[in-house]
Each structure stands twice: as C-alpha cells, then as structure tokens.
Design a protein around this motif. Sequence first.
Motif, PDB file in Angstrom:
ATOM      1  N   PHE A 292       0.819  -1.213   0.000  1.00 24.33           N
ATOM      2  CA  PHE A 292       0.000   0.000   0.000  1.00 24.33           C
ATOM      3  C   PHE A 292       0.854   1.265   0.000  1.00 24.33           C
ATOM      4  O   PHE A 292       0.323   2.367  -0.122  1.00 24.33           O
ATOM      5  N   GLY A 293       2.174   1.106   0.170  1.00 23.17           N
ATOM      6  CA  GLY A 293       3.049   2.278   0.174  1.00 23.17           C
ATOM      7  C   GLY A 293       3.909   2.396  -1.067  1.00 23.17           C
ATOM      8  O   GLY A 293       4.642   3.373  -1.214  1.00 23.17           O
ATOM      9  N   GLU A 294       3.863   1.411  -1.941  1.00 20.53           N
ATOM     10  CA  GLU A 294       4.666   1.432  -3.163  1.00 20.53           C
ATOM     11  C   GLU A 294       3.915   2.144  -4.279  1.00 20.53           C
ATOM     12  O   GLU A 294       2.746   1.863  -4.528  1.00 20.53           O
ATOM     13  N   SER A 295       4.620   3.041  -4.942  1.00 21.99           N
ATOM     14  CA  SER A 295       3.987   3.791  -6.032  1.00 21.99           C
ATOM     15  C   SER A 295       3.590   2.873  -7.189  1.00 21.99           C
ATOM     16  O   SER A 295       2.623   3.156  -7.910  1.00 21.99           O
ATOM     17  N   THR A 296       4.327   1.754  -7.331  1.00 18.33           N
ATOM     18  CA  THR A 296       3.995   0.814  -8.415  1.00 18.33           C
ATOM     19  C   THR A 296       2.582   0.264  -8.265  1.00 18.33           C
ATOM     20  O   THR A 296       1.900  -0.017  -9.254  1.00 18.33           O
ATOM     21  N   PHE A 297       2.153   0.117  -7.001  1.00 19.95           N
ATOM     22  CA  PHE A 297       0.825  -0.448  -6.727  1.00 19.95           C
ATOM     23  C   PHE A 297      -0.214   0.629  -6.418  1.00 19.95           C
ATOM     24  O   PHE A 297      -1.247   0.337  -5.819  1.00 19.95           O
ATOM     25  N   SER A 298       0.061   1.865  -6.806  1.00 29.87           N
ATOM     26  CA  SER A 298      -0.891   2.951  -6.538  1.00 29.87           C
ATOM     27  C   SER A 298      -2.275   2.706  -7.146  1.00 29.87           C
ATOM     28  O   SER A 298      -3.286   3.148  -6.581  1.00 29.87           O
ATOM     29  N   PRO A 299      -2.386   2.008  -8.295  1.00 30.28           N
ATOM     30  CA  PRO A 299      -3.739   1.722  -8.809  1.00 30.28           C
ATOM     31  C   PRO A 299      -4.606   0.938  -7.829  1.00 30.28           C
ATOM     32  O   PRO A 299      -5.831   1.070  -7.849  1.00 30.28           O
ATOM     33  N   ILE A 300      -3.971   0.141  -6.959  1.00 31.56           N
ATOM     34  CA  ILE A 300      -4.751  -0.598  -5.956  1.00 31.56           C
ATOM     35  C   ILE A 300      -5.403   0.365  -4.990  1.00 31.56           C
ATOM     36  O   ILE A 300      -6.605   0.267  -4.694  1.00 31.56           O
ATOM     37  N   LEU A 301      -4.593   1.312  -4.454  1.00 28.56           N
ATOM     38  CA  LEU A 301      -5.140   2.303  -3.518  1.00 28.56           C
ATOM     39  C   LEU A 301      -6.199   3.172  -4.187  1.00 28.56           C
ATOM     40  O   LEU A 301      -7.227   3.491  -3.583  1.00 28.56           O
ATOM     41  N   ASP A 302      -5.949   3.573  -5.429  1.00 26.48           N
ATOM     42  CA  ASP A 302      -6.941   4.391  -6.142  1.00 26.48           C
ATOM     43  C   ASP A 302      -8.264   3.645  -6.268  1.00 26.48           C
ATOM     44  O   ASP A 302      -9.336   4.233  -6.077  1.00 26.48           O
ATOM     45  N   PHE A 303      -8.191   2.361  -6.576  1.00 27.64           N
ATOM     46  CA  PHE A 303      -9.413   1.559  -6.715  1.00 27.64           C
ATOM     47  C   PHE A 303     -10.126   1.400  -5.370  1.00 27.64           C
ATOM     48  O   PHE A 303     -11.349   1.573  -5.282  1.00 27.64           O
ATOM     49  N   LEU A 304      -9.369   1.080  -4.313  1.00 26.79           N
ATOM     50  CA  LEU A 304      -9.973   0.870  -2.994  1.00 26.79           C
ATOM     51  C   LEU A 304     -10.583   2.151  -2.438  1.00 26.79           C
ATOM     52  O   LEU A 304     -11.627   2.107  -1.776  1.00 26.79           O
ATOM     53  N   ASN A 305      -9.963   3.291  -2.724  1.00 28.33           N
ATOM     54  CA  ASN A 305     -10.427   4.553  -2.142  1.00 28.33           C
ATOM     55  C   ASN A 305     -11.530   5.220  -2.958  1.00 28.33           C
ATOM     56  O   ASN A 305     -12.371   5.923  -2.399  1.00 28.33           O
ATOM     57  N   ASN A 306     -11.537   4.987  -4.251  1.00 18.35           N
ATOM     58  CA  ASN A 306     -12.442   5.751  -5.117  1.00 18.35           C
ATOM     59  C   ASN A 306     -13.484   4.912  -5.844  1.00 18.35           C
ATOM     60  O   ASN A 306     -14.231   5.436  -6.661  1.00 18.35           O
ATOM     61  N   ARG A 307     -13.542   3.626  -5.572  1.00 14.99           N
ATOM     62  CA  ARG A 307     -14.463   2.759  -6.312  1.00 14.99           C
ATOM     63  C   ARG A 307     -15.910   3.017  -5.905  1.00 14.99           C
ATOM     64  O   ARG A 307     -16.196   3.478  -4.790  1.00 14.99           O
ATOM     65  N   ASN A 308     -16.822   2.700  -6.805  1.00 14.83           N
ATOM     66  CA  ASN A 308     -18.247   2.663  -6.485  1.00 14.83           C
ATOM     67  C   ASN A 308     -18.565   1.356  -5.773  1.00 14.83           C
ATOM     68  O   ASN A 308     -17.829   0.376  -5.880  1.00 14.83           O
ATOM     69  N   GLN A 309     -19.690   1.330  -5.038  1.00 12.59           N
ATOM     70  CA  GLN A 309     -20.062   0.122  -4.309  1.00 12.59           C
ATOM     71  C   GLN A 309     -20.300  -1.064  -5.239  1.00 12.59           C
ATOM     72  O   GLN A 309     -20.142  -2.216  -4.844  1.00 12.59           O
ATOM     73  N   SER A 310     -20.676  -0.756  -6.469  1.00 15.73           N
ATOM     74  CA  SER A 310     -20.948  -1.842  -7.415  1.00 15.73           C
ATOM     75  C   SER A 310     -19.664  -2.410  -8.023  1.00 15.73           C
ATOM     76  O   SER A 310     -19.673  -3.490  -8.597  1.00 15.73           O
ATOM     77  N   GLN A 311     -18.553  -1.675  -7.909  1.00 14.88           N
ATOM     78  CA  GLN A 311     -17.289  -2.134  -8.475  1.00 14.88           C
ATOM     79  C   GLN A 311     -16.637  -3.145  -7.540  1.00 14.88           C
ATOM     80  O   GLN A 311     -16.384  -2.856  -6.370  1.00 14.88           O
ATOM     81  N   ARG A 312     -16.368  -4.323  -8.062  1.00 13.78           N
ATOM     82  CA  ARG A 312     -15.792  -5.408  -7.258  1.00 13.78           C
ATOM     83  C   ARG A 312     -14.446  -5.880  -7.784  1.00 13.78           C
ATOM     84  O   ARG A 312     -13.779  -6.677  -7.110  1.00 13.78           O
ATOM     85  N   TYR A 313     -14.030  -5.415  -8.966  1.00 15.31           N
ATOM     86  CA  TYR A 313     -12.847  -5.997  -9.601  1.00 15.31           C
ATOM     87  C   TYR A 313     -12.052  -4.915 -10.320  1.00 15.31           C
ATOM     88  O   TYR A 313     -12.621  -4.003 -10.920  1.00 15.31           O
ATOM     89  N   SER A 314     -10.735  -5.044 -10.209  1.00 14.06           N
ATOM     90  CA  SER A 314      -9.848  -4.136 -10.937  1.00 14.06           C
ATOM     91  C   SER A 314      -8.551  -4.884 -11.237  1.00 14.06           C
ATOM     92  O   SER A 314      -8.129  -5.757 -10.473  1.00 14.06           O
ATOM     93  N   SER A 315      -7.910  -4.536 -12.347  1.00 17.47           N
ATOM     94  CA  SER A 315      -6.647  -5.184 -12.705  1.00 17.47           C
ATOM     95  C   SER A 315      -5.759  -4.210 -13.472  1.00 17.47           C
ATOM     96  O   SER A 315      -6.252  -3.272 -14.103  1.00 17.47           O
ATOM     97  N   PHE A 316      -4.465  -4.432 -13.404  1.00 19.92           N
ATOM     98  CA  PHE A 316      -3.503  -3.649 -14.163  1.00 19.92           C
ATOM     99  C   PHE A 316      -2.226  -4.481 -14.311  1.00 19.92           C
ATOM    100  O   PHE A 316      -2.064  -5.524 -13.654  1.00 19.92           O
ATOM    101  N   GLN A 317      -1.316  -4.043 -15.197  1.00 15.82           N
ATOM    102  CA  GLN A 317      -0.081  -4.769 -15.446  1.00 15.82           C
ATOM    103  C   GLN A 317       1.113  -3.985 -14.922  1.00 15.82           C
ATOM    104  O   GLN A 317       1.108  -2.745 -14.909  1.00 15.82           O
ATOM    105  N   VAL A 318       2.136  -4.728 -14.490  1.00 12.38           N
ATOM    106  CA  VAL A 318       3.382  -4.135 -14.010  1.00 12.38           C
ATOM    107  C   VAL A 318       4.533  -4.735 -14.808  1.00 12.38           C
ATOM    108  O   VAL A 318       4.676  -5.972 -14.865  1.00 12.38           O
ATOM    109  N   ASP A 319       5.349  -3.886 -15.433  1.00 12.82           N
ATOM    110  CA  ASP A 319       6.552  -4.332 -16.140  1.00 12.82           C
ATOM    111  C   ASP A 319       7.761  -3.982 -15.280  1.00 12.82           C
ATOM    112  O   ASP A 319       7.981  -2.804 -14.961  1.00 12.82           O
ATOM    113  N   ASN A 320       8.543  -5.003 -14.905  1.00 15.24           N
ATOM    114  CA  ASN A 320       9.678  -4.738 -14.035  1.00 15.24           C
ATOM    115  C   ASN A 320      10.695  -5.870 -14.173  1.00 15.24           C
ATOM    116  O   ASN A 320      10.331  -7.046 -14.181  1.00 15.24           O
ATOM    117  N   ASN A 321      11.976  -5.478 -14.275  1.00 17.55           N
ATOM    118  CA  ASN A 321      13.087  -6.443 -14.327  1.00 17.55           C
ATOM    119  C   ASN A 321      12.898  -7.478 -15.436  1.00 17.55           C
ATOM    120  O   ASN A 321      13.197  -8.671 -15.251  1.00 17.55           O
TER     121      ASN A 321
END
Length: 575
Positions: A292-321
């Motif tokens: 929850f403190g890594e900028s790479t995973f910021s989409p997780i926090l954005d989804f958890l904090n700003n989602r609608n009640q009907s939204q249950r799922y979110s996904s994104f890709q990370v390219d690293n190493n």
Amino acid sequence: MKLTYKRKLFGLILLIFALFSASIIVLEQQQEKKFRTLALESKLEGYVESIHQYLEQNQIEDTNTVAINKLVNILPNDIRVTIVQENGLVVYDKDIHNLDTLDNHLERPEIKKAYYQDHGTNIRKSTSTQHEYLYYAKFFNTHFIRVALPYTIQTKSLLKADTFFVYFVLVLFIIVLLIVNYVAGRFSKSITELKDFATKIKNDAPLPNKLNFPDDELGELGHELVDIFKQKEKGKNDIEIEREKFVQHFQYSEVGLCMFDAHRKNISWNAHFMQYLNLIVKKPTFDVNCIFGESTFSPILDFLNNRNQSQRYSSFQVDNNGKVFSVQVIIFEDQSFEITIKDITRIIKNRLLKQEMTNNIAHELRTPVTALRGYLETLNDKILPKEKQEQFISRAYQQAVRLSNLIDDISLVSNIDERPANFKMEKINLSELVNEVRIDVADKLEQQHIQFETAIDTRLTIEGNYTLLFSIFRNLIDNSIAYAGSNVKIVIDNYMQDDTYVYLSYYDTGKGVSNEHLNRLFERFYRIHEGRTRNNGGSGLGLSIVKNAILLHKGEIQSKNRVGAGLEFLFTLMK
C-alpha cells in the motif's frame, strides 16, 4: 449438591401433588364438618320445633315449669332446654333452678342470630354452668326456645370429619408418588443419555455404534439429534475437505495470493505472492502491507479509495526487471479483498511469438503463392511455346509442392505446441524407422552423392510417436541434403543408452555453420542467410520441428561443429 433432573422432577411433582392433596383434604374435611354440623343442628332444630308445638298445642305458658319439664324429661338427658322471652329474660332453664341469677340473654350470640336470622347457633362456654355447649336457638314471635348440647368429646367426634377420605388420599398419594418416580426415572434415563451424548460431542469422544435411548418422545428426540449430528459431522468433514483443498490451492498455486480484511489488515498470503512482490518492489521485504506504500501499486489504492459500491474488480499490469505481472484486486461481500499477482511474462512472450510466427508464416507463404500465381497468370494470359509452357508448369508444380510442405510443417509445429496429447505413443524400433527414412530420401541422397551410414542397435526400441520420430530424422537428413553440400557423408549412431534414455548422434561431413548462428538453428524461420531457405525449397521450420518433437519425447538436443568439417547434433530420447 446439584440435584439431578429426576430429583427435580420428582420433588416438583411431589410438591404440587402434596399441595393439591392437602387442599382436597382440608376442603373435604371442612365440607364434611359443615355437613355434620348441619345434621346436628337439624336434630337440635327438631327438638326446638317439638317443644314449640307442644307448648302451642297444649297452650302451655312458657313460664309453666312443671308442664315444660314433662316434655323436657322425655328428651335426652344431656339436652339443656332454655326458654327466653323476647326481652331477654330467661323464664325456663332445665339446669338452672334459680333463674334470678341469670343475666339478660339478648346479647348471647345464638339469641342475636335467632332474632335476625330465624335461628342461631354457637359453640361457647356457658357463663352460668361453666360448661361448653353447642347452642341452637329459634325465635317464635314472643319468645326464644334454645337447646344446648354439651360440647364434649362425643359431640366433637360427631362434628369431626371421617378420616377414611384422608387415608384414601394418602394411599392414592403414595401410589402417585411411585408412578411419578417411575416416570421421572424414565425421563431421567432419557435425559442422562442425551447428556452423555452431548458430553461426548463436546469432548470429541467417539460415539458408540448404537445409542440406547428409551422408547419415548425424548428417545425419539435423541435419535433425531443423533441424525442431525451425523449430518452436521458429514457437512463439517465436507467443509474441512473443501478447506483443505482451498489451503492447498492457496499455498501451491502458481499465482501469488494475499487476503486482507475490511480494515486492510493482512490475513494470509502464499509464497508466490511474497516472491513476486520482492521482484517488483525496490527493496527486499517480508511485510506484505508495504504494497500500500509502493507507487507501483498505486492503482490498488486508487481503486480501494475511489471505487463505487458496485465495483468489485480491478486489474492492471506491471513491467519490471524484464518480467510482466498482472495484478488483480477482488472485493468480497464483507468488504475484505484479495490481491493476486500473476507472472504473465511467458504468456506475453508466447503471444508475441505467435504474432511473430503468424507474420513469418504470412511472409513464407507469400513467396510460393506469388510465384505460383505469376506462373499461372502467365500461362493463362499468354500463348507460350510448348517448351516454355512445360517449364512454367514444372515451376508452378514445385511452388505448389513447397507450399504444401510448408503447410504440413506449420500444422505439425502447431500440433506439437497446442495438442501434444493427440500424438499416440507406441513401441517403435529405431533402426527400422531410420531405414524407412533412408529409403524415402534415397533419390535425393543419390543426386547429391551423399553416403549414408547408421550404427543403431537393431534391437533398440522406445515408446514414442512414429510420425514425430520419422520427422526428426527426415528433417535432419533434409537439412544436410540442402546445406551440407555434395559428396559428404551422413552418420547416425546410438553411442550410449541407460535405463531411461537413448543417446544419439547425427552428423554430416559438410560445410557446417559459423558459431554465431549455432545456438539459433532451432528458432522458427531463422535463416543464416536471407533467402537461403527459399532458394533451397525448405520451410524454415525443419530444425524447430526436430527440437519440439525431441522435447515431446522428454529429450534434449544440442548442435556443434565437428572438428574438421560438418555439423553434429547430439540428442536424447526417453525410452
């Protein structure tokens, strides 16, 4: 001391029935005493009526002591007769001769009652004789006639209720107690069985094969509870099995899984999650909450904090190493959530490889198709000499054969990649198979003046697929025919074998290849020189087919340049 159910039930019923019996006895005694009193009063009333009728019929004055005595003497000796005038003066008393000593009787309870209620009774001690009497008085217009019966033991016994009913109730009470004790015992036995059953369940003790519940309602309840418990145990076992499946899936899944509660507190995670997390974050960590403190995973926090009640799922890709990860978040009904990290590097590479292969296939198909179309258009549009026509037809036929071979090779590669289980395995003699390949390419070998030698044990058999094994040796020989040159030698040898593998060597004495191309020979459509494959009529997939077919047989293959000249392939096949 804790009372048992039997004692409680027995005591309660004993108390209830005791109170009931006592109430019945008291009520019955009162009613019988009342009945006996009324009977005795009725008898005394008869005496009073007899005296009154005697006085009226004989017109005797209430002061005529002599006449009254004649009648009174006829009555029982213990009956005391008193005549009181309306004003309360006593004019006659059987037991008192000096009437002047008597008080006015208007205040006597029985006289007062008789004056107002027709008759009156009372049990009291006489003030004149100092004896206790049962008085009965009745008012007759001008005077009261009162009779008194000494309240002695005999009189009391007459008024006392019969004890037979008491004894009857007591006997009945004892019988009821015995019945209650028996019934309470049966109930107690049922409850004891139920208690033992509950104790065994509580302590996880094994249940007996047969439970001896009594044949009553509690027994039926016990059997019902046993059935419910068995169903519950079965459900519990089923849940435990499913839980074990989930735990095993959770721990051994190739996907990184991590569970969080509604307050974002970690519940559990598997090894792959920690492994993938450390491949993504900048510094090694053992704290999954750092996600929850890594900028790479910021989409997780954005989804958890700003989602609608009907939204249950979110996904994104990370390219690293050099790796690609798919990160997914799933929200559950209780607001807990799951984060999954999946390594999709291979999927991405396969997709790119398929795209590249598709492009290569299109590129490879374009050449023979274009050539074939050109020859056919020329034959269709122009009138050519017969010799030229035959030349164009021959070239068109060669391109058609090349196109057919290319399609067959592509189909074979696709089947090896996508449907390996479709290849049927059987026992195959390698020496016989190689000899069949040699016969199939005999004309080409003769044209190139290539010498073919094999040193495979004639008894050597392996479990494999005939088509794929045939294509291994056919493509290796075709590769030598196309690129090794003429006047060379091909040698196939099984130089070693053990309980698991056959070790084979294939080499030619031709030109070989430079070391920079050696490690890329098995890549699909790879060319050492552009146009080399096309010019020689190959599909560019031969050695790729060889490698994939060997891998499907649980083997490995390497290539090297031979000392002196030529190219050698060393490979294994699982027996």
